[in-house]
Design a protein around this motif. Sequence first.
Motif, PDB file in Angstrom:
ATOM      1  N   ALA A  27       0.838  -1.217   0.000  1.00 20.10           N
ATOM      2  CA  ALA A  27       0.000   0.000   0.000  1.00 20.10           C
ATOM      3  C   ALA A  27       0.867   1.258   0.000  1.00 20.10           C
ATOM      4  O   ALA A  27       0.588   2.239  -0.725  1.00 20.10           O
ATOM      5  N   GLU A  28       1.930   1.213   0.796  1.00 24.26           N
ATOM      6  CA  GLU A  28       2.805   2.392   0.865  1.00 24.26           C
ATOM      7  C   GLU A  28       3.520   2.624  -0.452  1.00 24.26           C
ATOM      8  O   GLU A  28       3.633   3.771  -0.937  1.00 24.26           O
ATOM      9  N   MET A  29       4.022   1.556  -1.081  1.00 28.39           N
ATOM     10  CA  MET A  29       4.709   1.699  -2.360  1.00 28.39           C
ATOM     11  C   MET A  29       3.753   2.174  -3.445  1.00 28.39           C
ATOM     12  O   MET A  29       4.120   3.004  -4.304  1.00 28.39           O
ATOM     13  N   ALA A  30       2.512   1.663  -3.425  1.00 30.17           N
ATOM     14  CA  ALA A  30       1.513   2.104  -4.416  1.00 30.17           C
ATOM     15  C   ALA A  30       1.213   3.589  -4.247  1.00 30.17           C
ATOM     16  O   ALA A  30       1.057   4.333  -5.235  1.00 30.17           O
ATOM     17  N   SER A  31       1.135   4.032  -2.996  1.00 30.29           N
ATOM     18  CA  SER A  31       0.865   5.457  -2.726  1.00 30.29           C
ATOM     19  C   SER A  31       1.991   6.330  -3.251  1.00 30.29           C
ATOM     20  O   SER A  31       1.758   7.362  -3.908  1.00 30.29           O
ATOM     21  N   HIS A  32       3.254   5.938  -2.992  1.00 30.68           N
ATOM     22  CA  HIS A  32       4.402   6.699  -3.494  1.00 30.68           C
ATOM     23  C   HIS A  32       4.403   6.742  -5.023  1.00 30.68           C
ATOM     24  O   HIS A  32       4.731   7.774  -5.642  1.00 30.68           O
ATOM     25  N   LEU A  33       4.052   5.616  -5.650  1.00 33.66           N
ATOM     26  CA  LEU A  33       4.045   5.547  -7.102  1.00 33.66           C
ATOM     27  C   LEU A  33       2.979   6.482  -7.676  1.00 33.66           C
ATOM     28  O   LEU A  33       3.216   7.187  -8.677  1.00 33.66           O
ATOM     29  N   GLU A  34       1.790   6.519  -7.053  1.00 38.15           N
ATOM     30  CA  GLU A  34       0.712   7.391  -7.518  1.00 38.15           C
ATOM     31  C   GLU A  34       1.126   8.855  -7.421  1.00 38.15           C
ATOM     32  O   GLU A  34       0.864   9.665  -8.332  1.00 38.15           O
ATOM     33  N   PHE A  35       1.780   9.231  -6.304  1.00 38.05           N
ATOM     34  CA  PHE A  35       2.243  10.616  -6.165  1.00 38.05           C
ATOM     35  C   PHE A  35       3.237  10.978  -7.272  1.00 38.05           C
ATOM     36  O   PHE A  35       3.209  12.078  -7.839  1.00 38.05           O
TER      37      PHE A  35
END
Length: 892
Positions: A27-35
């Motif tokens: 979830a954290e990596m997906a959030s960073h990728l979206e940003f």
Amino acid sequence: MIDSLRRGWNRILAFFHKAPLDGDLDAEMASHLEFAIEENMQRGMAAEEARRRALIRFGGMMQAKEQHRETRGLPWVDVLMQDMRYTFRTLRKDRGFTIVAVLILALGIGANVAVFSVVNTILLRPLPFPQSQQLVWIAPPPQKCGLSCATYSVDAYEEFKAQSRSYQDITGYMAFTSPDNLRLTGRGQPEPATGIEVIGNFFRVLGVQPAMGRLFTAEEARQGAHPVTLLANPYWRRQFAADPNIVGKEIDLNGHPATVVGVLPASFDFGAVFSPGSKVDMIVPLILDDERTWGNIVTLIGRLKPGVSVSQAAADAQMVVPHLCWSAKQPNTCGSYVNKTGVSIEVQTLKDYVGGRLRRSLVVLWCAVGTILLIVCVNLSNLLLARAASRSKEFAMRAALGAGRGRLVRQLLTEALILSGAGALLGLGFASGVIFWLSHQQAIALPLLSSVRIDGVALGWTVVIAATTAILFGLVPGLRMASGNLHETLKDSGAGAGAGRKHERIRTALVIGEVALACVLLVGAGLLLHSFLKVVDIDLGFQPEHSASMKVEYDDSAPTDAAQAEKRGVILGQIAERVSALPGVEAAGFADYLPLGRNRAWGTPTPKGKVYPEGVLHGPLVYVIGPGYMRAMGMRLHGRDFTWSDGPNSQRVIMINASAARVYWPGEDAVGKILQANGGDCVVVGVVDDVHADSVEGDPGWQIYYPITQQGPNAAQLVIRSAVPPAALAGTVLHTLRELNPNQPAAEFRPIAQVVDRAVSPRKFFVVLVASFAGLGLLLASLGIYGVISYSVTQQTKEIGIRMALGATTGRVQLGVIRKTLALAAMGIFLGGLVSLGLARMIESLLYGTAPTDPITFAAMTVLLALVAFVAGYVPARRASRIDPLVALRNN
């Protein structure tokens, strides 16, 4: 410190809670990728380009996950689990290899565990007594007069106990107890039982407490006390159905009531410690005053005071012995084994007395089974090398994807550890079965054999040898596989062909070493077997075949010794006459002791009118026999046998053996001569050929025979000679005995051959085991030779096809393969022979009538190995000669 503990704890928690943490990480990596994607799109990039640029800047997603997992968890455990999962998948696919490897390991490890358990019990583990290191055996040095020279008189025991200062207490037991010396009545037919008389403090000195009831009291060991007994645990369970209320009950022993005061613990086995191969049913107190005039009958066992060493106790004993021997109540009570100018006594730990004589044999056995394990390791190394050759592309691909050499070696070692662990588990089952069988073999006269078990130490040893074995057979293939040219392997068109060629030299060297180890085992086993055959071929002085013995009870009570002897002659004469008349019985006679069993000496007989220097004569072994005994035992006699008319009022007569006759009357016929023996003049009526009375391998020594009609025997063993099996005669003979004596207990004939077998059972035990290990080593070596030659033929299929296409005959192809096989065997035999020449010296003391460099044994073992190698190479040779050149060239 606290931070380090916290980080360690977090790593452990992370290892066991991977899924939630992996979800949070995703979830954290997906959030960073979206940003990052949103930021790129704000700069004017298209959605697809924005995502591509974000991924490039972010780096590999999987690599980032792995790095994060390593920082939060236990990476080495993760790697190990991965290796194990991969190993199980690989081994499951190659079931044939897995089964063969585990079975070979089970045999090697199981044999090692079984032998270690025996060695641990007899040599390493303390005796089953509290503070057993304080217990010592006190005995004279070995002499040729049987148990009489290994025991002490009652007076000597009391004097020694009173004067010695190094011992907390001293005890002992009656050494001259014969099997089935008690008769249990009142429970149906009279039943025989074996009882041992011990000094009243025996169990307190040993530190043994009863499982039920109590020990003997001082009053119960005095003259005139009411008879009491302690039951052995197995006898209590077998004869009294483990009656919990047995303590305090009376049982009838030899026609007299005796009170059961206790039951001994299951861990105490008198026979296993003090009389290997004997079965003891109950213990009774030794009444010292009743046996004070019997001479040397008591053993001495002491418990040292805290801090006293064995050497100090021995020095103390040396100071006590002179006074003991010539100032006791009975002068010269030490007998012939000590003199005033050379006082000698031996003090050793009880553990050394019990198992010390077997130390060298057990060490040799341990080395033999260790050699088997080395052969197993060599065989498995060869199997793994062959398997690794076929997996070379797999390992090359893993290396190309980033796996280091250490990781590849670790993978192969993991496979070896799993195989070794499975072999160890199966081997433990195998060892347990062997140990269970051994612990119930009363025919093998080895001390403590009934208490052999797989304990914690044996389990620890199993773990050690399993791990060591895995390293030994897994390391060489692992290092060899990891050190190969992986790029060349990937380019090689034949799967594993290049690696297989590189492995062949290592596999050849391993097979040579395997043959050498097998050669060492075979030579050692051959020498021991040759020696055992020499022992079996010894002329014992009697013929055990077709002879058997049975304990006979009779009542010879009478007011005087003469009347007692006369009554005994009548009773035993009637029994002998009735039994001799039975169909199938060729001869019958009586003796108090049988050869190769318990024995004793009475004084030192002297030829009448002759004087000998001190130390020339010694006391011969004494046997009290009846007419017909010589013929029943198959002994050879010059002169005449005793007759039933040689009564107590007749001329005293004796027989002596040939060795004694040669010393007493050298160059003369001893028949008719007078020998002053047992307090009177006795006429020698016969000279008996030497009988091995003390041991099969030892010097026969001197023997003297008294007639049962003139001398009181300690017991009566009925000996018969018959071509009919003893079991078929037992019922008829027992019925005849009970017609003459209703109190005759149930008894079975014991073949005299069993007496001989028991005497040689320790040597036979070691020979059988070493020979079995040698056979196993030979089988493994032959499999190793077959594997290497077979693999070589497979690798050379194209070459052989070309040769046959160019005109090579079938016989020439076979001859080439067999020549290579015999060359490998010859190198192994040469190396093994050199090592065997040195190691044979180590077992020289175990050999009888066989030189450690015996050429017959070395030649026979060489021929045997060569034949086995020929057979192992012949099968691949036949396969090679059947190769079709066209098929071989087309497929290669």
